[in-house]
Design a protein around this motif. Structure first.
Motif, PDB file in Angstrom:
ATOM      1  N   LEU A  50       0.733  -0.981  -0.051  1.00  0.00           N
ATOM      2  CA  LEU A  50       0.125   0.254   0.059  1.00  0.00           C
ATOM      3  C   LEU A  50       0.985   1.455  -0.141  1.00  0.00           C
ATOM      4  N   ARG A  51       2.398   1.273   0.828  1.00  0.00           N
ATOM      5  CA  ARG A  51       3.195   2.485   1.169  1.00  0.00           C
ATOM      6  C   ARG A  51       3.444   2.398  -0.795  1.00  0.00           C
ATOM      7  N   ILE A  52       3.702   1.502  -1.853  1.00  0.00           N
ATOM      8  CA  ILE A  52       4.026   1.826  -2.889  1.00  0.00           C
ATOM      9  C   ILE A  52       3.180   2.415  -3.419  1.00  0.00           C
ATOM     10  N   ILE A  53       1.220   2.112  -3.489  1.00  0.00           N
ATOM     11  CA  ILE A  53       0.515   1.764  -4.638  1.00  0.00           C
ATOM     12  C   ILE A  53       0.639   3.591  -3.825  1.00  0.00           C
ATOM     13  N   GLU A  54       0.766   4.406  -3.159  1.00  0.00           N
ATOM     14  CA  GLU A  54       0.384   5.040  -2.319  1.00  0.00           C
ATOM     15  C   GLU A  54       1.377   6.499  -3.300  1.00  0.00           C
ATOM     16  N   MET A  55       2.347   6.078  -3.377  1.00  0.00           N
ATOM     17  CA  MET A  55       4.181   6.868  -4.518  1.00  0.00           C
ATOM     18  C   MET A  55       2.941   6.652  -5.340  1.00  0.00           C
ATOM     19  N   GLU A  56       3.320   5.559  -5.595  1.00  0.00           N
ATOM     20  CA  GLU A  56       2.935   5.618  -7.378  1.00  0.00           C
ATOM     21  C   GLU A  56       1.401   6.541  -7.520  1.00  0.00           C
ATOM     22  N   ASN A  57       0.302   6.629  -7.416  1.00  0.00           N
ATOM     23  CA  ASN A  57      -0.489   7.360  -6.894  1.00  0.00           C
ATOM     24  C   ASN A  57      -0.160   9.074  -6.993  1.00  0.00           C
ATOM     25  N   ASP A  58       0.553   9.096  -5.698  1.00  0.00           N
ATOM     26  CA  ASP A  58       1.160  10.922  -5.288  1.00  0.00           C
ATOM     27  C   ASP A  58       1.936  10.871  -7.157  1.00  0.00           C
ATOM     28  N   ILE A  59       2.719  10.071  -7.443  1.00  0.00           N
ATOM     29  CA  ILE A  59       3.626  11.001  -8.533  1.00  0.00           C
ATOM     30  C   ILE A  59       2.387  11.280  -9.791  1.00  0.00           C
ATOM     31  N   PHE A  60       1.102  10.131 -10.350  1.00  0.00           N
ATOM     32  CA  PHE A  60       0.503  10.227 -11.502  1.00  0.00           C
ATOM     33  C   PHE A  60      -0.489  11.339 -10.611  1.00  0.00           C
ATOM     34  N   GLU A  61      -0.549  12.285  -9.362  1.00  0.00           N
ATOM     35  CA  GLU A  61      -1.402  12.654  -9.245  1.00  0.00           C
ATOM     36  C   GLU A  61      -0.638  14.558  -9.981  1.00  0.00           C
ATOM     37  N   SER A  62       0.622  14.175  -9.392  1.00  0.00           N
ATOM     38  CA  SER A  62       0.892  15.691  -9.065  1.00  0.00           C
ATOM     39  C   SER A  62       1.598  15.679 -11.322  1.00  0.00           C
ATOM     40  N   TRP A  63       1.196  14.737 -12.073  1.00  0.00           N
ATOM     41  CA  TRP A  63       0.918  14.647 -13.159  1.00  0.00           C
ATOM     42  C   TRP A  63       0.162  15.766 -14.070  1.00  0.00           C
ATOM     43  N   ALA A  64       0.014  16.718 -15.002  1.00  0.00           N
ATOM     44  CA  ALA A  64      -0.585  17.369 -15.637  1.00  0.00           C
ATOM     45  C   ALA A  64      -2.494  15.846 -16.260  1.00  0.00           C
ATOM     46  N   GLU A  65      -3.207  16.366 -16.252  1.00  0.00           N
ATOM     47  CA  GLU A  65      -4.036  14.778 -16.243  1.00  0.00           C
ATOM     48  C   GLU A  65      -4.230  14.929 -18.105  1.00  0.00           C
ATOM     49  N   GLU A  66      -3.795  15.887 -18.953  1.00  0.00           N
ATOM     50  CA  GLU A  66      -3.357  14.995 -20.272  1.00  0.00           C
ATOM     51  C   GLU A  66      -2.362  14.239 -20.743  1.00  0.00           C
ATOM     52  N   ASP A  67      -1.565  14.101 -19.510  1.00  0.00           N
ATOM     53  CA  ASP A  67       0.024  14.010 -19.851  1.00  0.00           C
ATOM     54  C   ASP A  67      -0.588  12.433 -18.780  1.00  0.00           C
ATOM     55  N   MET A  68      -0.845  12.345 -18.198  1.00  0.00           N
ATOM     56  CA  MET A  68      -1.342  11.004 -17.246  1.00  0.00           C
ATOM     57  C   MET A  68      -2.022  10.342 -18.506  1.00  0.00           C
ATOM     58  N   GLU A  69      -3.294  10.944 -19.148  1.00  0.00           N
ATOM     59  CA  GLU A  69      -4.031  10.092 -20.429  1.00  0.00           C
ATOM     60  C   GLU A  69      -3.253   9.791 -21.370  1.00  0.00           C
ATOM     61  N   ALA A  70      -2.630  10.947 -21.930  1.00  0.00           N
ATOM     62  CA  ALA A  70      -1.473  10.051 -22.850  1.00  0.00           C
ATOM     63  C   ALA A  70      -0.605   8.742 -22.582  1.00  0.00           C
ATOM     64  N   TYR A  71       0.192   9.214 -21.189  1.00  0.00           N
ATOM     65  CA  TYR A  71       1.056   8.105 -20.629  1.00  0.00           C
ATOM     66  C   TYR A  71      -0.350   6.660 -21.529  1.00  0.00           C
ATOM     67  N   LEU A  72      -1.065   6.700 -20.660  1.00  0.00           N
ATOM     68  CA  LEU A  72      -1.885   5.224 -20.144  1.00  0.00           C
ATOM     69  C   LEU A  72      -2.239   4.877 -21.404  1.00  0.00           C
ATOM     70  N   LYS A  73      -2.936   6.047 -22.674  1.00  0.00           N
ATOM     71  CA  LYS A  73      -3.420   5.621 -24.336  1.00  0.00           C
ATOM     72  C   LYS A  73      -1.665   5.018 -24.576  1.00  0.00           C
ATOM     73  N   LEU A  74      -0.929   5.274 -24.411  1.00  0.00           N
ATOM     74  CA  LEU A  74       0.351   4.740 -24.883  1.00  0.00           C
ATOM     75  C   LEU A  74       0.452   3.309 -24.700  1.00  0.00           C
ATOM     76  N   THR A  75       1.025   3.741 -23.513  1.00  0.00           N
ATOM     77  CA  THR A  75       0.676   2.087 -22.784  1.00  0.00           C
ATOM     78  C   THR A  75       0.057   1.242 -23.760  1.00  0.00           C
ATOM     79  N   GLU A  76      -1.226   1.887 -23.055  1.00  0.00           N
ATOM     80  CA  GLU A  76      -2.374   0.120 -23.363  1.00  0.00           C
ATOM     81  C   GLU A  76      -1.510   0.066 -25.263  1.00  0.00           C
ATOM     82  N   GLN A  77      -1.547   1.115 -26.314  1.00  0.00           N
ATOM     83  CA  GLN A  77      -1.485   0.974 -27.653  1.00  0.00           C
ATOM     84  C   GLN A  77      -0.210   0.039 -27.462  1.00  0.00           C
TER      85      GLN A  77
END
Length: 143
Positions: free
Chosen positions: A104-131
Motif C-alpha cells: 500500500l505504501r508503493i501504491i500511495e507513492m505511485e498515486n502521488d506521482i500520477f496526481e502530480s502529472w497534468a491530466e493530459e500527460d497522464m491520459e497520454a501515458y496510459l493511452k500509449l502504454t495500452e497501445q
C-alpha cells in the motif's frame, strides 16, 4: 543490423524501473514475488482470485503458487474456495498489517506521482502504454 536507439532507451527505462521496485521490496523486507502478490491483492481490496494474481503480477503460475504457500505458512494470507476450480487469495489480519507497511505504501507513492502529472500527460501515458501492450500482444500471436 539496424540500431534501435528508442528500443534501447525503452529497455533501459523498463529495466531501471524494475530495479527500483526490486530495491523497494528489499528495503521493505519482501521478495519480489511476495511484494507483487500483496500488490495485486491490495489493488483490489483484501482478496483476489489466484488466476488474477498470476495475470496482474506478471508472475508464472508456479511462482505464484510457491510464494502463496510460503505467505500462507507465515500467516499472511489464506486460500478460500471461489467455485469449482477457483480460489480466492485473502489477507489475514497479519497480512493486512503487512500490506499496509509494504504494497500500500508503493501504491500511495505511485498515486502521488500520477496526481502530480497534468491530466493530459497522464491520459497520454496510459493511452500509449495500452497501445504498446495491444500491439505487442497482436504481434506475439503471430510468433
Amino acid at each position: 543490423m539496424k540500431e534501435f536507439k528508442k528500443l534501447k532507451r525503452y529497455n533501459y527505462l523498463f529495466g531501471e524501473t524494475e530495479a527500483v521496485y526490486h530495491g523497494i521490496s528489499l528495503k521493505l523486507g519482501l521478495s519480489d514475488s511476495a511484494m507483487r502478490i500483496l500488490y495485486a491483492i491490495c489493488d483490489q481490496g483484501d482478496s483476489r482470485l489466484l488466476q488474477e494474481i498470476c495475470l496482474y503480477s506478471g508472475l508464472s503460475k508456479q511462482t505464484v503458487n510457491s510464494a502463496v504457500r510460503k505467505l500462507e505458512k507465515e500467516g499472511v494470507l489464506y486460500l478460500e474456495n471461489a467455485g469449482a476450480r477457483a480460489k480466492n487469495v485473502c489477507l489475514t489480519d497479519r497480512g493486512k498489517a503487512l500490506a499496509e507497511k509494504t504494497a500500500l505504501r508503493i501504491i500511495e507513492m505511485e498515486n502521488d506521482i500520477f496526481e502530480s502529472w497534468a491530466e493530459e500527460d497522464m491520459e497520454a501515458y496510459l493511452k500509449l502504454t495500452e497501445q504498446f501492450l495491444t500491439d505487442l500482444r497482436k504481434r506475439a500471436e503471430r510468433i
